[in-house]
Design a protein around this motif. Structure first.
Motif, PDB file in Angstrom:
ATOM      1  N   ALA A 237     -11.562  -4.610   3.560  1.00  0.00           N
ATOM      2  CA  ALA A 237     -12.408  -3.475   3.906  1.00  0.00           C
ATOM      3  C   ALA A 237     -11.573  -2.193   3.880  1.00  0.00           C
ATOM      4  N   ASN A 238     -12.180  -1.126   3.411  1.00  0.00           N
ATOM      5  CA  ASN A 238     -11.531   0.182   3.296  1.00  0.00           C
ATOM      6  C   ASN A 238     -10.489   0.249   2.178  1.00  0.00           C
ATOM      7  N   TYR A 239     -10.421  -0.765   1.310  1.00  0.00           N
ATOM      8  CA  TYR A 239      -9.536  -0.663   0.148  1.00  0.00           C
ATOM      9  C   TYR A 239     -10.012   0.478  -0.737  1.00  0.00           C
ATOM     10  N   ARG A 240      -9.090   1.338  -1.096  1.00  0.00           N
ATOM     11  CA  ARG A 240      -9.394   2.402  -2.039  1.00  0.00           C
ATOM     12  C   ARG A 240      -8.208   2.556  -2.985  1.00  0.00           C
ATOM     13  N   ARG A 241      -8.507   2.782  -4.241  1.00  0.00           N
ATOM     14  CA  ARG A 241      -7.457   3.038  -5.220  1.00  0.00           C
ATOM     15  C   ARG A 241      -7.240   4.537  -5.310  1.00  0.00           C
ATOM     16  N   LEU A 242      -5.985   4.948  -5.285  1.00  0.00           N
ATOM     17  CA  LEU A 242      -5.616   6.351  -5.404  1.00  0.00           C
ATOM     18  C   LEU A 242      -5.037   6.568  -6.795  1.00  0.00           C
ATOM     19  N   GLY A 243      -5.671   7.420  -7.577  1.00  0.00           N
ATOM     20  CA  GLY A 243      -5.278   7.612  -8.964  1.00  0.00           C
ATOM     21  C   GLY A 243      -3.997   8.407  -9.121  1.00  0.00           C
ATOM     22  N   ALA A 244      -3.412   8.301 -10.297  1.00  0.00           N
ATOM     23  CA  ALA A 244      -2.205   9.061 -10.620  1.00  0.00           C
ATOM     24  C   ALA A 244      -2.560  10.538 -10.790  1.00  0.00           C
ATOM     25  N   TYR A 245      -1.577  11.402 -10.577  1.00  0.00           N
ATOM     26  CA  TYR A 245      -1.822  12.830 -10.771  1.00  0.00           C
ATOM     27  C   TYR A 245      -0.518  13.566 -11.061  1.00  0.00           C
ATOM     28  N   TRP A 246      -0.674  14.742 -11.666  1.00  0.00           N
ATOM     29  CA  TRP A 246       0.416  15.690 -11.910  1.00  0.00           C
ATOM     30  C   TRP A 246       0.161  16.943 -11.088  1.00  0.00           C
ATOM     31  N   LEU A 247       1.216  17.544 -10.571  1.00  0.00           N
ATOM     32  CA  LEU A 247       1.158  18.872  -9.967  1.00  0.00           C
ATOM     33  C   LEU A 247       2.138  19.771 -10.697  1.00  0.00           C
ATOM     34  N   VAL A 248       1.712  20.970 -11.029  1.00  0.00           N
ATOM     35  CA  VAL A 248       2.533  21.922 -11.774  1.00  0.00           C
ATOM     36  C   VAL A 248       2.635  23.216 -10.977  1.00  0.00           C
ATOM     37  N   GLY A 249       3.822  23.805 -10.949  1.00  0.00           N
ATOM     38  CA  GLY A 249       4.028  25.065 -10.258  1.00  0.00           C
ATOM     39  C   GLY A 249       4.823  26.035 -11.112  1.00  0.00           C
TER      40      GLY A 249
ATOM     41  N   ALA B 135       7.224  20.482 -12.299  1.00  0.00           N
ATOM     42  CA  ALA B 135       6.113  19.538 -12.393  1.00  0.00           C
ATOM     43  C   ALA B 135       6.504  18.252 -11.692  1.00  0.00           C
ATOM     44  N   SER B 136       5.542  17.633 -11.055  1.00  0.00           N
ATOM     45  CA  SER B 136       5.796  16.348 -10.399  1.00  0.00           C
ATOM     46  C   SER B 136       4.670  15.385 -10.731  1.00  0.00           C
ATOM     47  N   TYR B 137       5.031  14.100 -10.767  1.00  0.00           N
ATOM     48  CA  TYR B 137       4.069  13.049 -11.108  1.00  0.00           C
ATOM     49  C   TYR B 137       4.119  11.966 -10.053  1.00  0.00           C
ATOM     50  N   GLN B 138       2.951  11.525  -9.644  1.00  0.00           N
ATOM     51  CA  GLN B 138       2.865  10.360  -8.766  1.00  0.00           C
ATOM     52  C   GLN B 138       1.906   9.365  -9.369  1.00  0.00           C
ATOM     53  N   GLY B 139       2.377   8.136  -9.550  1.00  0.00           N
ATOM     54  CA  GLY B 139       1.551   7.100 -10.144  1.00  0.00           C
ATOM     55  C   GLY B 139       0.472   6.608  -9.201  1.00  0.00           C
TER      56      GLY B 139
ATOM     57  N   PRO C  98       0.810  -1.221   0.000  1.00  0.00           N
ATOM     58  CA  PRO C  98       0.000   0.000   0.000  1.00  0.00           C
ATOM     59  C   PRO C  98       0.843   1.270   0.000  1.00  0.00           C
ATOM     60  N   TYR C  99       0.287   2.296  -0.608  1.00  0.00           N
ATOM     61  CA  TYR C  99       0.859   3.646  -0.655  1.00  0.00           C
ATOM     62  C   TYR C  99       2.221   3.687  -1.341  1.00  0.00           C
ATOM     63  N   VAL C 100       2.419   2.784  -2.296  1.00  0.00           N
ATOM     64  CA  VAL C 100       3.671   2.781  -3.050  1.00  0.00           C
ATOM     65  C   VAL C 100       3.339   2.830  -4.536  1.00  0.00           C
ATOM     66  N   PRO C 101       3.501   3.974  -5.187  1.00  0.00           N
ATOM     67  CA  PRO C 101       3.297   4.044  -6.635  1.00  0.00           C
ATOM     68  C   PRO C 101       4.462   3.397  -7.370  1.00  0.00           C
ATOM     69  N   LYS C 102       4.175   2.810  -8.515  1.00  0.00           N
ATOM     70  CA  LYS C 102       5.273   2.252  -9.317  1.00  0.00           C
ATOM     71  C   LYS C 102       6.181   3.359  -9.830  1.00  0.00           C
ATOM     72  N   TRP C 103       5.600   4.464 -10.232  1.00  0.00           N
ATOM     73  CA  TRP C 103       6.382   5.539 -10.832  1.00  0.00           C
ATOM     74  C   TRP C 103       6.180   6.840 -10.074  1.00  0.00           C
ATOM     75  N   THR C 104       7.268   7.523  -9.792  1.00  0.00           N
ATOM     76  CA  THR C 104       7.228   8.913  -9.342  1.00  0.00           C
ATOM     77  C   THR C 104       8.277   9.677 -10.130  1.00  0.00           C
ATOM     78  N   GLY C 105       8.008  10.951 -10.366  1.00  0.00           N
ATOM     79  CA  GLY C 105       8.967  11.740 -11.127  1.00  0.00           C
ATOM     80  C   GLY C 105       8.752  13.220 -10.927  1.00  0.00           C
ATOM     81  N   SER C 106       9.766  13.980 -11.256  1.00  0.00           N
ATOM     82  CA  SER C 106       9.672  15.436 -11.170  1.00  0.00           C
ATOM     83  C   SER C 106      10.611  16.055 -12.188  1.00  0.00           C
TER      84      SER C 106
END
Length: 744
Positions: free
Chosen positions: A676-688, A661-665, A631-639
């Motif tokens: 119980a309480n399983y939830r999938r957290l989607g990938a996202y980009w943040l830009v500054g 810009a940063s990306y979290q898978g 849990p809470y480990v994305p395959k890909w992270t980048g910036s």
């Protein structure tokens, strides 16, 4: 409502080295600010080995550093503002002071897996009753640099540094000059009122060359963007902090440093929002709203003290350091729906209530170490460490009035306390030998001993009435030896390579028997430590006349006896507790780049791949099966980031513009979807974006974070499944900040 869910709710209430350089010395830490490289730390001086002060490029482990100047330019005020620029880090985030750090995919129930330090002070998150391992969010004021050490650091930094270590290094007093700064910023977040942040420091040479003081402070009023039934902007954060440091040069060889720090963070409500109310009806009106009917504030107060004595001789450096951290947190969570479900008390009237968790933690630690500077091929690091920790935890369930607060008419539906004492001691050391000037072998080890005692007292039973009283005295202990092997090859002045095999460990703990009695189940008294081996090969390069830094590493982690959530059953009752599972593994790669192709242009990028999976089923297979991702480990992270600085015309002004810009898978909150309480957290980009002008001692900067106002959930509330509506945590919405800085 199933009996399993009832047991889960009751559980909820129960939870709360290398190339030979100068030895590390008091002045080596201050040297970082003389660097020309700030973005990824290619030339920043670090003290990651505890033996030598070297640049990031000459340190034969995976380390990344961010200078205080770079953090100020980004407008960073805490961990959430910079961690995405460091490949391989993810976070289980529930707001200020409530984060669980993850490096290289190592994350599970139990104590924290990432060591956290403020200078010499151990501030690593505790193994709390809720298994969270949260650590305080140190505010980034008057910081010299932040070092992120990826991979096990257990031989030098001890337990819970099994995945890595994060070190906040403060700016130190200067003995011979008056210096300081003041910085203030206006912050505007979408959906919130205008906020303010200010910090500053002053350095006073009381007796020039002999004694100096450095005083610094921080204040932030960040209005909230989430409303609830009693307050608009309820998740507003108000933070204040102060730090006083002193340096006494007793003799040219002997230096005494002292530090005292205070920090307090307050929120009227946590950072989650709901989409439906407690009756299941859509929430309308404000963009983000909470369904809570009870007020649930959060307070986090810390005191941190340290004294360090450093004795420098031609043959090496002796360091003696002692520290204390005292942390008090007061956490509240709406429990009204649970009271309705389990005690038949309507959530809108007699069942309106909250779960109150008060935690007190005091940690005393000390270390004595010797780092050699023999001037030959043979070097050593040797030290002794102790840590004594006392914790007191109270979990109560009071009813609240129509305004959502506790009053004289409130009654307790549950009340429990847990007292814990932990003692740890260790011996550690490293031996380095340079077979030839360019090839150095380092072998390190840590011998540790750990003892824990814990007693819980059930004061009020679930639903009211007298509790069962004191439970049994639970004890657990562990001892062992871990190792580290590092072979560093300085190919030439531009290329360094290393191979490392390192071990990390995390201490075990106890399972509260009084909580299990409430659910009428039998669980083990405790659980054992878990450990891992990290196998790594890395390459660091400084190319094109040091205009391009390109660093990378490949790693494989073998994790054994992983601490996991097990289930005890009695009839139809299922009760969660902590136990030891089998194995997990992580296969990963990381890459960082820092380039200055032409004058004034700076480019940086980072990329990490981590495939963290179970290799065996958990003891209760339904809680995790072989092949499930951690849990809470994305395959890909980048910036990635870019900036350009130039003189503006003939004005003498220096102008800077930049973007990042940063990306979290994608990742998930549990091992698999059947939990119980399983939830999938989607990938996202943040830009500054950022822009600024400066001249001499002053500068003005404009920053925009989360430019496209991304609201992808980064976490979900851990609330009893089937009882509460989902609560969503998101990154702070689009925020503009305008800051002014003056140095003197």
């Amino acid at each position: 409502m199933s009996v399993t869910a009832v047991a889960s709710a009751i559980a909820l209430t129960a939870l709360p080295a290398s190339a030979q350089q100068a030895p590390a010395s008091p002045d080596s830490e201050a040297a970082a600010n003389t660097s020309d490289t700030d973005a990824t730390g290619g030339e920043i001086v670090v003290t990651a080995s505890k033996r030598v002060a070297t640049t990031v490029q000459d340190t034969p482990i995976s380390v990344q550093a961010l200078s205080g100047a770079d953090l100020k330019e980004r407008g960073a005020i805490d961990f959430a503002d910079f961690y995405r620029s460091v490949p391989g880090i993810s976070v289980q985030d529930e707001g200020p002071g409530d984060k669980r750090y993850v490096i290289r995919g190592i994350n599970s129930t139990g104590a924290g897996t990432v060591g956290l330090y403020l200078d010499e002070v151990v501030i690593t998150g505790e193994n709390a009753q809720d298994g969270s391992g949260q650590a305080p969010d140190i505010k980034l004021f008057d910081i010299d640099r932040v070092e992120v050490l990826r991979g096990p650091q257990g031989t030098t930094f001890g337990a819970s540094s099994m995945a890595g270590t994060i070190r906040y290094i403060t700016a130190k007093p200067k003995l011979d000059e008056w210096t300081g700064y003041v910085q203030s910023a206006l912050r505007s977040t979408r959906g919130a009122d205008l906020g303010l942040q200010t910090d500053g420091a002053i350095n006073i040479p009381v007796v020039s060359g002999v004694f100096a003081l450095r005083a610094s402070g921080f204040y932030a009023d960040l209005p909230g963007y989430i409303d609830n039934r009693v307050q608009d902007g309820a998740n507003a954060e108000k933070s204040k902090a102060a730090r006083l440091q002193a340096r006494l040069q007793i003799t040219p060889d002997l230096t005494l440093d002292g530090m005292a720090m205070y920090q307090k963070v307050h929120q009227d409500a946590k950072n989650f929002f709901n989409r439906v109310d407690f009756a299941g009806q859509p929430l309308t009106g404000a963009r983000y709203q909470q369904a809570d009917v009870a007020r649930a504030p959060y307070d986090d107060e810390s005191e941190i003290y340290n004294a360090t004595l450093t004795y420098v001789q031609p043959f090496g450096t002796i360091t003696a350091t002692g520290s204390r951290i005292v942390r008090d947190t007061d956490f509240n969570r709406d429990a009204s729906l649970a009271a309705q479900a389990y005690f038949a008390l309507p959530f809108a009237t007699t069942g309106r209530s909250l779960l109150n968790q008060v935690k007190h933690r005091k940690v005393d630690s000390g270390e004595l170490r010797f780092a050699s500077d023999f001037g030959g091929p043979f070097q050593i690091l040797a030290g002794a460490f102790f840590q004594n920790e006392n914790r007191f935890y109270r979990s109560s369930w009071p009813t609240v009035n129509a305004q959502g607060v506790v009053d004289s008419a409130s009654r307790l539906l549950l009340d429990r306390t847990v007292a814990t004492e932990i003692k740890e001691k260790a011996l550690f050391g490293e031996v380095s030998y340079a077979f030839i000037p360019s090839l150095t072998l380092t072998v390190g080890a840590r011998l540790f001993d750990f003892d824990l005692e814990q007693r819980a007292v059930a004061i009020v039973a679930a639903g009211g009435g007298k509790g069962a009283g004191a439970g049994p005295l639970l004890t657990t202990s562990d001892n062992g030896l871990i190792g580290r092997f590092n072979l560093a090859w300085k190919v030439n002045e531009q290329v360094n390579a290393y191979v490392q095999v390192a071990q990390g460990y995390r201490a075990g703990g106890t399972n509260d028997q009084t909580a299990a009695q409430l659910a009428n189940v039998t669980i083990p008294d405790g659980y054992g430590s878990d450990s891992l081996w990290n196998y790594e090969v890395g390459l660091k390069t400084a190319l094109l006349d040091r205009r391009l830094y390109l660093n990378g590493a490949l790693y494989y982690i073998d994790w054994s006896d992983i601490q996991v959530t097990d289930q005890a059953t009695a009839g139809t009752v299922s009760f969660p507790y902590t136990g030891n599972g089998g194995k997990a593994s992580v296969k990963g790669a990381e890459l960082t780049l820092d380039a200055r192709p032409i004058h004034g242009v700076q480019l940086n990028a980072g990329l990490n791949y981590s495939l963290a999976e179970l290799r065996e089923d958990n003891p209760v297979p339904s809680t995790g099966r072989s092949g499930d991702r951690v849990p809470y480990v994305p395959k890909w992270t980048g910036s990635a980031g870019a900036s350009y600085s130039t003189v503006i015309g003939n004005s003498g002004l220096q102008g800077t513009i930049g973007a990042d810009a940063s990306y979290q898978g994608s990742m998930a909150t549990k091992f698999n979807s059947s939990i119980a309480n399983y939830r999938r957290l989607g990938a996202y980009w943040l830009v500054g974006l950022r822009a600024g002008v400066s001249e001499g001692p002053w500068s003005v900067n404009l920053n925009v974070t989360n430019l496209f106002d991304d609201n992808t959930p980064i976490n979900y509330n851990e609330i009893v499944p089937g009882v509460y509506p989902d609560g969503y945590y998101i990154n702070r919405p689009r925020t503009f900040s305008l800051s002014g800085l003056v140095r003197f």
